[in-house]
Design an enzyme around this catalytic site. Sequence first.
Site, mmCIF file in Angstrom:
data_model
loop_
_atom_site.group_PDB
_atom_site.id
_atom_site.type_symbol
_atom_site.label_atom_id
_atom_site.label_comp_id
_atom_site.label_asym_id
_atom_site.label_seq_id
_atom_site.Cartn_x
_atom_site.Cartn_y
_atom_site.Cartn_z
ATOM 1 N N HIS A 40 -21.092 -11.657 -15.377
ATOM 2 C CA HIS A 40 -21.492 -10.785 -14.266
ATOM 3 C C HIS A 40 -22.913 -11.099 -13.820
ATOM 4 C CE1 HIS A 40 -21.131 -6.418 -12.575
ATOM 5 N NE2 HIS A 40 -21.955 -7.146 -11.826
ATOM 6 N N ARG A 97 -26.711 -14.716 -5.235
ATOM 7 C CA ARG A 97 -27.165 -14.497 -3.848
ATOM 8 C C ARG A 97 -26.848 -15.632 -2.879
ATOM 9 N NH1 ARG A 97 -26.921 -9.455 -4.956
ATOM 10 N NH2 ARG A 97 -28.767 -8.485 -5.926
ATOM 11 N N ASN A 142 -20.292 -10.614 -3.693
ATOM 12 C CA ASN A 142 -20.928 -9.854 -2.606
ATOM 13 C C ASN A 142 -22.064 -10.659 -1.973
ATOM 14 O OD1 ASN A 142 -22.412 -9.550 -4.979
ATOM 15 N ND2 ASN A 142 -23.125 -7.499 -4.465
ATOM 16 N N ASN A 156 -27.337 0.259 -10.049
ATOM 17 C CA ASN A 156 -25.996 0.846 -10.028
ATOM 18 C C ASN A 156 -25.128 0.195 -11.103
ATOM 19 O OD1 ASN A 156 -26.815 2.288 -7.789
ATOM 20 N ND2 ASN A 156 -25.547 1.172 -6.327
ATOM 21 N N ASP A 216 -25.496 -8.447 -15.295
ATOM 22 C CA ASP A 216 -25.539 -7.894 -13.938
ATOM 23 C C ASP A 216 -26.852 -8.304 -13.269
ATOM 24 O OD1 ASP A 216 -24.853 -6.617 -11.609
ATOM 25 O OD2 ASP A 216 -25.045 -4.579 -12.401
ATOM 26 N N PRO A 226 -30.536 -1.563 -5.165
ATOM 27 C CA PRO A 226 -30.275 -1.415 -6.597
ATOM 28 C C PRO A 226 -30.060 -2.753 -7.290
ATOM 29 C CG PRO A 226 -28.317 -0.854 -5.328
ATOM 30 C CD PRO A 226 -29.413 -1.098 -4.331
#
Length: 430
Positions: free
Chosen positions: A57, A61, A91, A277, A304, A322
Amino acid sequence: MSVLLRGVRLYGEGEQVDVLVEGEQIANIGAGIDIPDTADVIDAIDQVLLPGLVDLHTHLREPGREYAEDIETGSAAAALGGYTAVFAMPNTTPVADSPVVTDHVWRRGQQVGLVDVHPVGAVTVGLAGAELTEMGMMAAGAAQVRIFSDDGNCVHNPLVMRRALEYATGLGVLIAQHAEEPRLTVGAVAHEGPTAARLGLSGWPRAAEESIVARDALLARDAGARVHICHASTAGTVEILKWAKEQGISITAEVTPHHLLLDDSRLASYDGVNRVNPPLRETADAVALRQALADGIIDCVTTDHAPHADHEKCVEFSAARPGMLGLQTALSVVVHTMVVPGLLSWRDVAQVMSENPARIAGLPDHGRPLEVGEPANLTVVDPDVTWTVTGDGLASRSANTPYEAMTLPATVTATLLRGKVTARGQKSPV
């Protein structure tokens, strides 16, 4: 090319041995190995040798937000943190919801060559939660995508999630869920509790996570599917995971270093670096997460890793994006929270940071035993050398570490990817 690791202890156990790497494999393990003329010798006397770390995870970017991080700088941070394989969440801009994007991410990782960068494919088109992506095409592409997630968003529609689990089962891939019921977190920026109330911050209840974990455990049971829970953060989630595993449901879960170490008391500074988050919870949650990792209820540690530029973090708390950096600090935080107190041994660290994530993702050449003939994906750690974290001193393009000025135990001294030295003495080729 040969590399000789001199004087290491496998998994931090037993006597000191030399490990000879030739080409991409471990060629010999023993005391006093003769040094080949062309060998690159790494003196690692009494240091710990682990299989290369695997992170399920990360957020690298690229494409779209290369000002905060790109695959080159993210790979360098990963190698310096002891990682040999990382999974990059979808994302990005554009979203990794097609083979065009996932194959690009894979090829960029191969070009950089410091770690194996595996793209995570989106579950739904545009991460919108409505229409399933062509997971089969991404799984069959150059990247051979193994994990799918809408991370950053929850697949909150239960029918869409059930169809995704069924589809993934047929393909032999894994759905990783960002467990957050969005109707319970509208405007939320902090854990719902006394700290948020005192600081005037909108609260994020534990139930937002726990309700999705429980729902998806049941959906996975009925679909005969596997499901993976991203960044578990509450004591209640631990209890649900324990129950689900006792029922024989095929569910795995991860925890981040920051949820193991930090709690919401840090929010008193209103420093945007602490916004993440799911949010930092209470001390009791962190204690429960540590014990769950020790007990095997939580399967693995993931970072993360979420880089953000200064202009995205150095703002009022509620406006800060976040996320936190994690790749270079993860192992040290795990040593601090789990090894030093005696909750995990170094062999256990290998399990939760290499073997288990490699197994969950289906990586055949990572998380392997430290034996002759195995791939030379290796991490060397000096357990006795501490280091002080500074955001400006990290390899990431961003500096949003929550551990600024903290002194942490254990230093990665070398990382090898298929026999190639990708980090050495806290320096990377990049």
